[in-house]
Design a protein around this motif. Sequence first.
Motif, PDB file in Angstrom:
ATOM      1  N   PHE A 188      25.826  -4.797  31.665  1.00 12.41           N
ATOM      2  CA  PHE A 188      25.788  -6.087  32.350  1.00 12.41           C
ATOM      3  C   PHE A 188      25.014  -6.007  33.662  1.00 12.41           C
ATOM      4  CE2 PHE A 188      29.547  -5.851  29.711  1.00 12.41           C
ATOM      5  CZ  PHE A 188      29.456  -7.030  28.978  1.00 12.41           C
ATOM      6  N   ILE A 189      24.657  -7.174  34.148  1.00 10.64           N
ATOM      7  CA  ILE A 189      23.994  -7.278  35.442  1.00 10.64           C
ATOM      8  C   ILE A 189      25.013  -7.225  36.575  1.00 10.64           C
ATOM      9  CG2 ILE A 189      22.647  -8.789  36.971  1.00 10.64           C
ATOM     10  CD1 ILE A 189      20.934  -7.679  34.810  1.00 10.64           C
ATOM     11  N   ASP A 190      26.126  -7.952  36.399  1.00  3.51           N
ATOM     12  CA  ASP A 190      27.010  -8.216  37.530  1.00  3.51           C
ATOM     13  C   ASP A 190      28.431  -7.700  37.363  1.00  3.51           C
ATOM     14  OD1 ASP A 190      27.173  -9.223  40.108  1.00  3.51           O
ATOM     15  OD2 ASP A 190      27.925 -11.176  39.478  1.00  3.51           O
ATOM     16  N   GLU A 191      28.647  -6.798  36.415  1.00  4.91           N
ATOM     17  CA  GLU A 191      29.946  -6.153  36.284  1.00  4.91           C
ATOM     18  C   GLU A 191      29.759  -4.840  35.527  1.00  4.91           C
ATOM     19  OE1 GLU A 191      32.661  -7.447  32.780  1.00  4.91           O
ATOM     20  OE2 GLU A 191      31.796  -9.316  33.540  1.00  4.91           O
ATOM     21  N   PRO A 192      30.685  -3.888  35.700  1.00  3.02           N
ATOM     22  CA  PRO A 192      30.556  -2.612  35.002  1.00  3.02           C
ATOM     23  C   PRO A 192      30.735  -2.776  33.497  1.00  3.02           C
ATOM     24  CG  PRO A 192      32.070  -2.463  36.877  1.00  3.02           C
ATOM     25  CD  PRO A 192      31.824  -3.920  36.634  1.00  3.02           C
ATOM     26  N   PRO A 193      30.070  -1.930  32.695  1.00  2.00           N
ATOM     27  CA  PRO A 193      29.026  -0.993  33.114  1.00  2.00           C
ATOM     28  C   PRO A 193      27.718  -1.723  33.423  1.00  2.00           C
ATOM     29  CG  PRO A 193      29.284  -0.938  30.726  1.00  2.00           C
ATOM     30  CD  PRO A 193      30.349  -1.851  31.237  1.00  2.00           C
ATOM     31  N   ARG A 194      27.177  -1.497  34.598  1.00  2.00           N
ATOM     32  CA  ARG A 194      25.967  -2.179  35.028  1.00  2.00           C
ATOM     33  C   ARG A 194      24.725  -1.498  34.455  1.00  2.00           C
ATOM     34  NH1 ARG A 194      29.514  -3.071  39.255  1.00  2.00           N
ATOM     35  NH2 ARG A 194      29.511  -5.237  40.031  1.00  2.00           N
ATOM     36  N   ILE A 195      23.757  -2.299  34.045  1.00  2.00           N
ATOM     37  CA  ILE A 195      22.545  -1.749  33.448  1.00  2.00           C
ATOM     38  C   ILE A 195      21.811  -0.828  34.423  1.00  2.00           C
ATOM     39  CG2 ILE A 195      21.359  -3.919  34.026  1.00  2.00           C
ATOM     40  CD1 ILE A 195      20.424  -1.402  31.232  1.00  2.00           C
ATOM     41  N   GLU A 196      21.795  -1.198  35.697  1.00  3.57           N
ATOM     42  CA  GLU A 196      21.108  -0.361  36.683  1.00  3.57           C
ATOM     43  C   GLU A 196      21.746   1.019  36.764  1.00  3.57           C
ATOM     44  OE1 GLU A 196      19.507  -0.701  41.300  1.00  3.57           O
ATOM     45  OE2 GLU A 196      21.073  -2.066  40.573  1.00  3.57           O
ATOM     46  N   ILE A 228      15.286  -6.276  35.430  1.00  3.04           N
ATOM     47  CA  ILE A 228      15.409  -5.317  34.325  1.00  3.04           C
ATOM     48  C   ILE A 228      14.114  -4.536  34.111  1.00  3.04           C
ATOM     49  CG2 ILE A 228      15.804  -5.090  31.839  1.00  3.04           C
ATOM     50  CD1 ILE A 228      17.794  -7.426  32.114  1.00  3.04           C
ATOM     51  N   PRO A 229      12.945  -5.182  34.026  1.00  2.00           N
ATOM     52  CA  PRO A 229      11.709  -4.402  33.910  1.00  2.00           C
ATOM     53  C   PRO A 229      11.531  -3.426  35.075  1.00  2.00           C
ATOM     54  CG  PRO A 229      11.277  -6.672  33.326  1.00  2.00           C
ATOM     55  CD  PRO A 229      12.673  -6.630  33.896  1.00  2.00           C
ATOM     56  N   GLY A 230      11.949  -3.827  36.277  1.00  2.00           N
ATOM     57  CA  GLY A 230      11.839  -2.931  37.429  1.00  2.00           C
ATOM     58  C   GLY A 230      12.728  -1.715  37.295  1.00  2.00           C
ATOM     59  N   TRP A 231      13.956  -1.912  36.806  1.00  5.52           N
ATOM     60  CA  TRP A 231      14.860  -0.774  36.611  1.00  5.52           C
ATOM     61  C   TRP A 231      14.348   0.156  35.510  1.00  5.52           C
ATOM     62  CZ3 TRP A 231      19.286  -4.833  36.538  1.00  5.52           C
ATOM     63  CH2 TRP A 231      19.595  -5.190  37.846  1.00  5.52           C
ATOM     64  N   ILE A 232      13.771  -0.415  34.474  1.00 10.73           N
ATOM     65  CA  ILE A 232      13.193   0.409  33.402  1.00 10.73           C
ATOM     66  C   ILE A 232      12.032   1.227  33.945  1.00 10.73           C
ATOM     67  CG2 ILE A 232      11.927   0.343  31.218  1.00 10.73           C
ATOM     68  CD1 ILE A 232      13.570  -2.149  30.501  1.00 10.73           C
ATOM     69  N   GLU A 233      11.178   0.587  34.728  1.00 12.57           N
ATOM     70  CA  GLU A 233      10.030   1.299  35.307  1.00 12.57           C
ATOM     71  C   GLU A 233      10.492   2.431  36.222  1.00 12.57           C
ATOM     72  OE1 GLU A 233       6.021   0.377  37.995  1.00 12.57           O
ATOM     73  OE2 GLU A 233       7.369  -1.256  37.408  1.00 12.57           O
ATOM     74  N   ALA A 234      11.549   2.189  36.996  1.00 10.22           N
ATOM     75  CA  ALA A 234      12.079   3.231  37.883  1.00 10.22           C
ATOM     76  C   ALA A 234      12.596   4.414  37.066  1.00 10.22           C
ATOM     77  CB  ALA A 234      13.187   2.657  38.760  1.00 10.22           C
ATOM     78  N   TRP A 235      13.264   4.117  35.929  1.00 16.07           N
ATOM     79  CA  TRP A 235      13.754   5.201  35.066  1.00 16.07           C
ATOM     80  C   TRP A 235      12.593   6.004  34.495  1.00 16.07           C
ATOM     81  CZ3 TRP A 235      12.977   6.484  29.961  1.00 16.07           C
ATOM     82  CH2 TRP A 235      13.793   7.494  29.450  1.00 16.07           C
ATOM     83  N   GLU A 236      11.562   5.325  34.053  1.00 18.89           N
ATOM     84  CA  GLU A 236      10.401   6.013  33.481  1.00 18.89           C
ATOM     85  C   GLU A 236       9.707   6.888  34.523  1.00 18.89           C
ATOM     86  OE1 GLU A 236       9.169   2.817  29.977  1.00 18.89           O
ATOM     87  OE2 GLU A 236       8.375   2.564  31.997  1.00 18.89           O
ATOM     88  N   GLU A 237       9.601   6.409  35.748  1.00 17.41           N
ATOM     89  CA  GLU A 237       8.976   7.205  36.810  1.00 17.41           C
ATOM     90  C   GLU A 237       9.832   8.420  37.148  1.00 17.41           C
ATOM     91  OE1 GLU A 237       8.374   4.565  40.063  1.00 17.41           O
ATOM     92  OE2 GLU A 237       6.631   3.572  39.148  1.00 17.41           O
ATOM     93  N   ARG A 238      11.152   8.226  37.180  1.00 14.78           N
ATOM     94  CA  ARG A 238      12.049   9.326  37.534  1.00 14.78           C
ATOM     95  C   ARG A 238      12.063  10.417  36.474  1.00 14.78           C
ATOM     96  NH1 ARG A 238      16.375   6.822  37.314  1.00 14.78           N
ATOM     97  NH2 ARG A 238      17.511   7.885  35.650  1.00 14.78           N
ATOM     98  N   THR A 239      11.997  10.017  35.202  1.00 13.18           N
ATOM     99  CA  THR A 239      12.092  10.984  34.107  1.00 13.18           C
ATOM    100  C   THR A 239      10.728  11.467  33.620  1.00 13.18           C
ATOM    101  OG1 THR A 239      12.140   9.209  32.456  1.00 13.18           O
ATOM    102  CG2 THR A 239      14.262   9.989  33.327  1.00 13.18           C
ATOM    103  N   GLY A 240       9.660  10.816  34.090  1.00 15.44           N
ATOM    104  CA  GLY A 240       8.325  11.198  33.620  1.00 15.44           C
ATOM    105  C   GLY A 240       8.020  10.697  32.223  1.00 15.44           C
ATOM    106  N   SER A 241       8.765   9.696  31.760  1.00 18.79           N
ATOM    107  CA  SER A 241       8.552   9.160  30.414  1.00 18.79           C
ATOM    108  C   SER A 241       7.371   8.189  30.433  1.00 18.79           C
ATOM    109  CB  SER A 241       9.816   8.432  29.944  1.00 18.79           C
ATOM    110  OG  SER A 241       9.617   7.814  28.696  1.00 18.79           O
ATOM    111  N   ARG A 242       6.584   8.199  29.374  1.00 17.48           N
ATOM    112  CA  ARG A 242       5.500   7.230  29.241  1.00 17.48           C
ATOM    113  C   ARG A 242       6.080   5.820  29.078  1.00 17.48           C
ATOM    114  NH1 ARG A 242       3.199   6.984  25.005  1.00 17.48           N
ATOM    115  NH2 ARG A 242       4.376   8.465  23.719  1.00 17.48           N
ATOM    116  N   GLN A 243       5.348   4.835  29.556  1.00 18.93           N
ATOM    117  CA  GLN A 243       5.805   3.455  29.470  1.00 18.93           C
ATOM    118  C   GLN A 243       6.042   3.037  28.028  1.00 18.93           C
ATOM    119  OE1 GLN A 243       3.103   0.567  31.098  1.00 18.93           O
ATOM    120  NE2 GLN A 243       4.623  -1.066  31.107  1.00 18.93           N
ATOM    121  N   GLY A 244       7.259   2.593  27.734  1.00 22.80           N
ATOM    122  CA  GLY A 244       7.597   2.122  26.395  1.00 22.80           C
ATOM    123  C   GLY A 244       7.819   3.216  25.374  1.00 22.80           C
ATOM    124  N   ALA A 245       7.753   4.474  25.797  1.00 23.21           N
ATOM    125  CA  ALA A 245       7.901   5.566  24.837  1.00 23.21           C
ATOM    126  C   ALA A 245       9.326   5.713  24.342  1.00 23.21           C
ATOM    127  CB  ALA A 245       7.441   6.881  25.466  1.00 23.21           C
TER     128      ALA A 245
END
Length: 257
Positions: free
Chosen positions: A171-179, A209-226
Motif C-alpha cells: 500500500f501507499i499509506d499503510e503497512p506494508p508500504r510499497i516504498e 511509484i515509478p520513482g521508488w522503482i527507479e531508486a531500487w534499480e539504482e541501489r541494486t544495479g538492476s537494468r531498467q525493467g529487467a
Amino acid sequence: MDKRAGLLIIGHGSEHSSGPLVSACGHAERLLDSGLFAEARVAFLMAGDDPCETLEAMRSQTIHIIPLFMCDGYYTRTVIPKKLKIQGSRTYRDGGLLIYGSPIGVHPGMADILRLRALETCRAAGWDPFGTRLMVIGHGSPKSSASAEVTHRHAAEIRKQSEFISVDCVFIDEPPRIEDWLLDLPAEGPPVVLAGFFAADGLHSSLDIPGWIEAWEERTGSRQGARLRYTGAVGADERVTALIAASIGSEAALPPL
C-alpha cells in the motif's frame, strides 16, 4: 424527447496530474459513443469541474452517478452524497431521478482486469507468469480499512487462478508500504509485476511509484525493467468502461472483457 439516461462520473481529481481527467473523460466518451446514454459528463471533488454545477447542467430525467473510486470509503459514503444532497441509491428531485452507484473499484470484474494487465505486462517483458510474483498496490488508509479490504479481496480472486508464484498486496499509506517493501527487496530473485489498483495515474501512480522503482534499480544495479515492471493505474483501462456499463445494468451493449 430523448428517453435515455444521463451519466455523471465523479473522480477525486488531482492538482498535480492530468491522469484523473484523462481516465474519467475516456470512460465518458466511450460510453457516450456507445449510444447508451443521452449525455455523459465528468466532475471532480478537486481540480476540475464541480460535481454540483455539472449535475445542475445535465438535462436527462434519470441520471446515473458513478464514483470513479477504488473503494467504498469516506469520499463515496460521505463527501459525494453530502455535496450532491443525495440519500441512498435513489434520490427523486424536481421530477427526475438520481441513481447513485457503487464505486467502480468494488466491482468483482476489477480483479480480472488487474489479472489481465499483469499477464500482458509479463508477455511484454518476456516473463513466464508462473515464474513471476504479482504485487497489487492499493492506496490504503490508517483511518479506514475499506481500501485495504477491497485490495485484498481482488488479490485473493487473482490468487485462485494459480498463474503467478505469489499474489500479495502492498500500500501507499499503510503497512506494508510499497516504498518500504522495495527497500527490503533483494537484488536477486524472480521478476515482479506491480499492479496499480488506482482510479487514475495521479501523483502516486505516475510519479511516486515509478520513482521508488527507479531508486531500487539504482541501489541494486538492476537494468531498467529487467526485474520490476509497473502496470500503471487500472482505473484508466478501457476495459473498466464495460464495468461501468455493467454496474448500471447495460453490460450487454458493450463488448465483453
